[in-house]
Structures are given as C-alpha cells and as structure tokens.
Design an enzyme around this catalytic site. Structure first.
Site, PDB file in Angstrom:
ATOM      1  CD  GLU A   1      -2.284   1.357   2.816  1.00 33.01           C
ATOM      2  OE1 GLU A   1      -3.129   0.684   3.048  1.00 33.01           O
ATOM      3  OE2 GLU A   1      -1.724   2.200   3.612  1.00 33.01           O
TER       4      GLU A   1
ATOM      5  CG  ASP B   1      -5.504  -1.933  -1.000  1.00 30.90           C
ATOM      6  OD1 ASP B   1      -4.755  -2.932  -0.840  1.00 30.90           O
ATOM      7  OD2 ASP B   1      -5.619  -1.084  -0.078  1.00 30.90           O
TER       8      ASP B   1
END
Length: 379
Positions: free
Chosen positions: A59, A120
C-alpha cells in the site's frame, strides 16, 4: 468550483535513526516533499514508523508511486518502483504480485513477512504505471502495468453468485468455502476501475464498478459504509464475520475515492448518495467520527486529522464548500503542528493529507475515463 488553498502544508517530522531518508525533493509540493523526507528511505522503501517492526507495505509503495507521478518526480518514482520490485516481487514485478508486508522479522532480519498480495495496492500500482507510461511517454511502464493488471484479473477477481464479477482483497483468505466472501469497498476506487476498462476492454472492470456501488448502497443503511463486509451466495450483503460492522480507517477512503470520482462518471452520483451519512454527521458535529457502527449509525470517537483530509473532496463533490473548507482548516492546523517533532504526523495521516490536499489544490483530477490529469500537463 473554487480552489481551496492552504498556506502551511509541509509538516516535517524527524526520521527514526534506523532510516536514511532521501534529501527533500523540492518538487514545489510541500506535502510530498515532507513525505519523502519523513517516510521514505534513500533506496525507495516507504516505512510506517508507527509499527514496532518498521513495516513497509505494498500500500505504502503504491501510494508513493502515485504521488511521485502527481508531483512529476520521476527520479523518486523509479527509486520506489525498483525497491518494490526487488523486495516485494523477488525482482519480477511483471511476473508476480507484490507481497503486502515487509519488515523486521522475529529473528531481527528484514524481509517479506506476509507474501499474500493486497488487491488495492496492486490496483494502484497497475493504475499508476499505466498513467506514468502515458504521461511520461514511457512504454516500459505501460508494459509492466499490463502484466500487473493481468495478474490482478487472474488471481484477485471472482464471479460471485448473485453479484457478478468482483475484486477480492487478495488471492488467499477471503473466500470462506461456505458460500461467503469477505470484501473491502475501499479497495475499489471508481477512477481506477474506469482506467482498467480502457486498458482491458474484455475484462470485468465495468461490472466490478457497478457491483461496488451496489454493495455500497446495500451495506450502508444509515449512509456509512463498513470497513469490511460479507457477500453470501444465500442472502447477499451481510456483516463481516471477522471485523463486524465497523466503519473506520478503511472506510474513510471510500468517501475520499467517491469525492475524487469525475462527476461525469454515471456512477459518481449514486455512490455519493449511498454515503450520505457522513455529511449529516459532519454538518451537525463539525468533525468526523473515528468509528461508526454502520448497521445502527452509532458513532464513537473523533477521527484523526487524516479523516478530515479525506472528506474535503467528498464534501466538495456534494456541493458543501463550507463544510469542505472547515475540514481543510482543521487539516491545515494539524499539519502545521506536525512541524513540531513532538507531534509528528503518522504515515496514514500523511497519505490522506496528500490525497486531500493534492486534490484541493488542483494538483490532479481524474476524468470520466479514469485518466489522471496532473496540473503539470495541460492535456
């Protein structure tokens, strides 16, 4: 809409002794320069100092790539990309998805702690590489982006009964085996999915975008989306069996992504409508809550500064410029306090600030096709 301007954006926190930070980039974006100084090692590793293992995550690496592109900071971009490939993908970003967690192991050595990937982060990496290839006219980035997107499609998407194609949070651990899947709406920003539509026209991305908005509406009876939710083959949307119905540090990004989605996207308005609870609370209380029980609407705590940063695009998209300005003032005051080494801004607050401030200062926008429009490019 008028631009929201901030006069003090560059909080500078002291780095821990274990890090060798890059020199401040001086890109003309103070918040990014501060992030480079406080969170980034010279080798391109983004460090979350709030953890005891000094972890780096896919991330953090993906966000750093995006902000470097917005800042037109190609040197930092390439440094971050190389560290990511070398350490999270065994040197082969085009061959495998990155491990989500890297840091100090129990024996004191450093390396991959959890090899599972996070969808993500993978999506932000693929997206940013596509846009870096386009904006910097560098086909090597585009080629890698196509490989990453192909791996996302094969390893992190599934056709869920009664819902259709959906992005799973990762390849392993999110299908329970009894007809239930765990999902995270903050993993699916609409601009990224729109960009993937054009890059992979035969892919599931348009259906995933529609399913994301459908899930947001169904999982948010009081206008607050949860961090995690369950999809059941028999019964549809339900409360997540592990995290419950809390909406907090993951869900705050859902408001952020919705606010940054182009108003020309046909799903933008339905998504904002599904998320109306936060505006009502902020209008009444002036500050976002830290946690919401999404099934009852019960609120708890006061959200950190980063939550206010995330809500600036959301409130602006709803036409609430006064509310957006109020959150911006709180954000600017807390960021200025970050200049004091005794009150350094944490990694996640800095990330949300970069998204919110960058958007508010018109440093970037997304168009209806999901393309990044940075301020340094006129087209």
């Amino acid at each position: 809409m008028p631009s929201l301007r901030f006069t003090r954006l560059a909080g500078v926190a002291s780095c821990l002794a274990c890090t060798a930070s890059l020199a401040v980039a001086q890109t003309g974006w103070p918040a990014w320069d501060a992030f480079v100084k406080t969170q980034l090692q010279a080798d391109g590793r983004v460090i979350d100092h709030t953890t005891s293992i000094y972890q780096s995550t896919s991330e953090g690496q993906s966000y750093a790539l995006f902000f470097a592109l917005v800042a037109n900071d190609r040197k930092t971009f390439d440094t971050v990309l190389k560290w990511t490939a070398d350490n999270l993908c065994a040197g082969k970003l085009d061959a495998q998805l990155p491990a989500w967690q890297w840091g100090r192991k129990p024996d004191g050595s450093y390396g991959v702690i959890d090899a599972n990937s996070a969808a993500d982060s993978d999506a932000w990496i693929a997206y940013t590489l596509f846009e870096a290839g386009r904006l910097w006219q560098a086909p090597q980035y585009t080629n890698t982006a196509r490989s990453v997107l192909g791996h996302i499609r094969s390893a992190e998407t599934a056709d869920l009964p009664g819902l259709g194609p959906m992005l799973l949070p990762g390849p392993h651990g999110f299908a329970t085996g009894n007809g239930t899947w765990r999902l995270n709406l903050s993993y699916m920003p609409l601009p990224l999915l729109r960009r993937f539509e054009s890059a992979d026209s035969g892919g599931p991305w348009s259906a995933i975008a529609a399913g994301t908005v459908r899930l947001a509406a169904a999982a948010s009876p009081h206008g607050f989306p949860p961090d995690w939710l369950a999809w059941r083959a028999q019964g549809g949307v339900g409360v997540d069996p592990t995290k419950g119905d809390v909406g907090s540090y993951d869900a705050i990004r859902i408001y952020l992504w919705a606010g940054m989605t182009s108003p020309r996207d046909p799903l933008a308005k339905p998504l904002l409508t599904a998320l109306g609870g936060m505006r009502r609370v902020v209008d009444a209380a002036g500050l976002p809550p830290e946690r919401v029980a999404t099934q009852t609407g019960e609120l708890a705590g006061t959200g950190p500064m980063g939550f206010s940063a995330a809500l600036v695009p959301y409130l602006s998209a709803l036409g609430d410029e006064a509310g957006a300005a109020a959150q911006a003032r709180r954000m600017a005051a807390r960021e200025a306090a970050g200049n004091d080494a005794t009150q350094p801004l944490a990694y996640y607050d800095r990330v949300l600030l970069l998204f919110g401030v960058g958007w508010a200062e018109h440093r970037y926008r997304f168009d209806e096709r999901g393309r990044l429009m940075p301020s340094w490019r006129a087209d």
